[in-house]
Design a protein around this motif. Structure first.
Motif, PDB file in Angstrom:
ATOM      1  N   SER A   1       0.621  -1.234   0.187  1.00  0.00           N
ATOM      2  CA  SER A   1       0.073  -0.016   0.094  1.00  0.00           C
ATOM      3  C   SER A   1       0.770   1.052   0.014  1.00  0.00           C
ATOM      4  CB  SER A   1      -0.911   0.175   1.270  1.00  0.00           C
ATOM      5  OG  SER A   1      -0.234   0.212   2.407  1.00  0.00           O
ATOM      6  N   ASN A   2       1.944   1.196   0.665  1.00  0.00           N
ATOM      7  CA  ASN A   2       3.113   2.231   0.298  1.00  0.00           C
ATOM      8  C   ASN A   2       3.384   2.624  -0.835  1.00  0.00           C
ATOM      9  OD1 ASN A   2       3.521   3.679   2.800  1.00  0.00           O
ATOM     10  ND2 ASN A   2       4.915   2.592   3.737  1.00  0.00           N
ATOM     11  N   ASP A   3       3.878   1.678  -1.519  1.00  0.00           N
ATOM     12  CA  ASP A   3       4.286   1.831  -2.578  1.00  0.00           C
ATOM     13  C   ASP A   3       3.119   2.316  -3.756  1.00  0.00           C
ATOM     14  OD1 ASP A   3       6.743   0.784  -2.320  1.00  0.00           O
ATOM     15  OD2 ASP A   3       6.348  -1.361  -2.998  1.00  0.00           O
ATOM     16  N   GLU A   4       1.919   2.045  -3.601  1.00  0.00           N
ATOM     17  CA  GLU A   4       1.038   2.355  -4.248  1.00  0.00           C
ATOM     18  C   GLU A   4       0.591   3.855  -4.007  1.00  0.00           C
ATOM     19  OE1 GLU A   4      -2.539   0.019  -3.796  1.00  0.00           O
ATOM     20  OE2 GLU A   4      -1.581  -1.831  -4.414  1.00  0.00           O
ATOM     21  N   LYS A   5       0.863   4.291  -2.852  1.00  0.00           N
ATOM     22  CA  LYS A   5       0.531   5.407  -2.652  1.00  0.00           C
ATOM     23  C   LYS A   5       1.864   6.525  -3.230  1.00  0.00           C
ATOM     24  CE  LYS A   5      -1.933   5.368   1.647  1.00  0.00           C
ATOM     25  NZ  LYS A   5      -1.866   5.812   3.130  1.00  0.00           N
ATOM     26  N   SER A   6       2.804   5.859  -2.897  1.00  0.00           N
ATOM     27  CA  SER A   6       4.065   6.586  -3.710  1.00  0.00           C
ATOM     28  C   SER A   6       3.989   6.753  -5.076  1.00  0.00           C
ATOM     29  CB  SER A   6       5.641   6.339  -3.051  1.00  0.00           C
ATOM     30  OG  SER A   6       5.788   5.015  -3.706  1.00  0.00           O
ATOM     31  N   PHE A   7       3.625   5.650  -5.617  1.00  0.00           N
ATOM     32  CA  PHE A   7       3.324   5.870  -7.145  1.00  0.00           C
ATOM     33  C   PHE A   7       2.306   6.537  -7.352  1.00  0.00           C
ATOM     34  CE2 PHE A   7       2.008   3.535 -11.069  1.00  0.00           C
ATOM     35  CZ  PHE A   7       3.063   3.828 -11.628  1.00  0.00           C
ATOM     36  N   SER A   8       1.122   6.743  -6.628  1.00  0.00           N
ATOM     37  CA  SER A   8       0.177   7.561  -7.243  1.00  0.00           C
ATOM     38  C   SER A   8       0.453   8.962  -6.729  1.00  0.00           C
ATOM     39  CB  SER A   8      -1.030   7.183  -6.437  1.00  0.00           C
ATOM     40  OG  SER A   8      -0.940   7.432  -4.963  1.00  0.00           O
ATOM     41  N   LYS A   9       1.383   9.036  -6.030  1.00  0.00           N
ATOM     42  CA  LYS A   9       1.871  10.685  -5.656  1.00  0.00           C
ATOM     43  C   LYS A   9       2.820  10.934  -7.012  1.00  0.00           C
ATOM     44  CE  LYS A   9       1.899  10.876  -0.753  1.00  0.00           C
ATOM     45  NZ  LYS A   9       2.739  10.897   0.313  1.00  0.00           N
ATOM     46  N   TRP A  10       3.398  10.161  -7.458  1.00  0.00           N
ATOM     47  CA  TRP A  10       4.442  10.275  -8.423  1.00  0.00           C
ATOM     48  C   TRP A  10       3.415  10.657  -9.761  1.00  0.00           C
ATOM     49  CZ3 TRP A  10       8.795  12.097  -9.796  1.00  0.00           C
ATOM     50  CH2 TRP A  10       9.453  11.961 -10.857  1.00  0.00           C
ATOM     51  N   GLN A  11       2.593   9.789  -9.813  1.00  0.00           N
ATOM     52  CA  GLN A  11       1.568  10.166 -10.986  1.00  0.00           C
ATOM     53  C   GLN A  11       1.070  11.449 -10.969  1.00  0.00           C
ATOM     54  OE1 GLN A  11      -0.935   6.331 -10.912  1.00  0.00           O
ATOM     55  NE2 GLN A  11       0.480   5.658 -12.493  1.00  0.00           N
ATOM     56  N   TRP A  12       0.494  11.768  -9.703  1.00  0.00           N
ATOM     57  CA  TRP A  12      -0.250  12.923  -9.443  1.00  0.00           C
ATOM     58  C   TRP A  12       0.879  14.057  -9.887  1.00  0.00           C
ATOM     59  CZ3 TRP A  12      -4.945  14.073  -9.356  1.00  0.00           C
ATOM     60  CH2 TRP A  12      -5.838  13.244  -9.189  1.00  0.00           C
ATOM     61  N   PHE A  13       2.077  13.923  -9.485  1.00  0.00           N
ATOM     62  CA  PHE A  13       3.100  15.048  -9.831  1.00  0.00           C
ATOM     63  C   PHE A  13       3.067  15.146 -11.370  1.00  0.00           C
ATOM     64  CE2 PHE A  13       7.531  16.183 -10.817  1.00  0.00           C
ATOM     65  CZ  PHE A  13       7.433  17.463 -10.237  1.00  0.00           C
ATOM     66  N   LEU A  14       3.285  14.049 -11.991  1.00  0.00           N
ATOM     67  CA  LEU A  14       3.422  14.356 -13.356  1.00  0.00           C
ATOM     68  C   LEU A  14       2.155  14.843 -14.252  1.00  0.00           C
ATOM     69  CD1 LEU A  14       5.033  10.642 -14.272  1.00  0.00           C
ATOM     70  CD2 LEU A  14       5.996  13.058 -14.695  1.00  0.00           C
ATOM     71  N   ILE A  15       1.037  14.309 -13.578  1.00  0.00           N
ATOM     72  CA  ILE A  15      -0.045  14.664 -14.308  1.00  0.00           C
ATOM     73  C   ILE A  15      -0.235  16.543 -14.022  1.00  0.00           C
ATOM     74  CG2 ILE A  15      -2.515  14.823 -13.867  1.00  0.00           C
ATOM     75  CD1 ILE A  15      -2.539  11.995 -13.347  1.00  0.00           C
ATOM     76  N   ILE A  16      -0.013  16.899 -13.135  1.00  0.00           N
ATOM     77  CA  ILE A  16       0.048  18.236 -12.458  1.00  0.00           C
ATOM     78  C   ILE A  16       1.091  19.068 -13.300  1.00  0.00           C
ATOM     79  CG2 ILE A  16       0.430  20.034 -10.849  1.00  0.00           C
ATOM     80  CD1 ILE A  16      -0.885  18.048  -8.681  1.00  0.00           C
TER      81      ILE A  16
END
Length: 193
Positions: A2-17
């Motif tokens: 779940s930590n990996d998913e959260k960090s991955f999703s934060k990374w994805q959010w950063f790229l999207i923004i």
């Protein structure tokens, strides 16, 4: 996980923004560029104050201005050449128009001369027919009456009639003329032949 998913999703959010912001900035840059606003002008102005960047900016600006100047000179020369060509062609057209006018005048003069010559020819033919008629009339007259009539005519008419007569009729008429007239007409007939 779940930590990996959260960090991955934060990374994805950063790229999207980041991508959204980058796209928006590019869009704004093109809109302002179309409106005539140069966003990089203040940056260029500041870069001119930095020695290394100012020489790079000046080189590229000089290169562009040199290209523009050379293109302007080339276009100016081409314009001068075209102007010169147009002037030469206009002068040629004027010269040709003058030639046409001269030729038209010559044609008119020749046409007039032809008409004049035709009328002279008709008059000459009529005179010849008249002389032939007069010659036949004088050849039918008696030599005495013909001699009296010839003596009264102008010299040129008399010579024309006498030259149209047959030799034996001419001799008879000359014989009946006064000696002075006979000598005069003999001399004139000799000149004519």
């Amino acid at each position: 996980m779940s930590n990996d998913e959260k960090s991955f999703s934060k990374w994805q959010w950063f790229l999207i923004i980041f991508m959204t912001l980058l796209t928006t900035l590019i869009f704004i840059y093109f809109i302002l560029g179309k409106a005539g606003i140069d966003l990089f002008k203040p940056i260029k102005d500041h870069a001119k104050n930095i020695p290394v960047l100012s020489s790079m900016m000046n080189d590229s600006a000089n290169k562009e201005s040199n290209e523009i100047e050379s293109e302007m000179k080339r276009l100016e020369k081409e314009k001068e050449n075209l102007t010169k060509t147009v002037q030469e062609q206009e002068e040629m057209i004027q010269a040709l128009q003058k030639d046409v006018e001269i030729k038209e005048k010559e044609v008119q003069e020749l046409t007039q001369e032809i008409r004049s010559l035709q009328s002279q020819l008709e008059e000459t033919e009529m005179d010849q027919n008249t002389e032939i008629d007069l010659a036949s009339l004088y050849s039918e007259m008696s030599a005495k009456k013909a001699a009296e009539a010839i003596a009264l005519l102008p010299e040129s008419d008399a010579v024309n009639i006498l030259s149209s007569l047959k030799k034996d009729k001419l001799a008879e008429i000359l014989e009946k003329l006064e000696p002075e007239d006979r000598a005069k007409f003999t001399r004139l007939l000799a000149k004519e032949n």
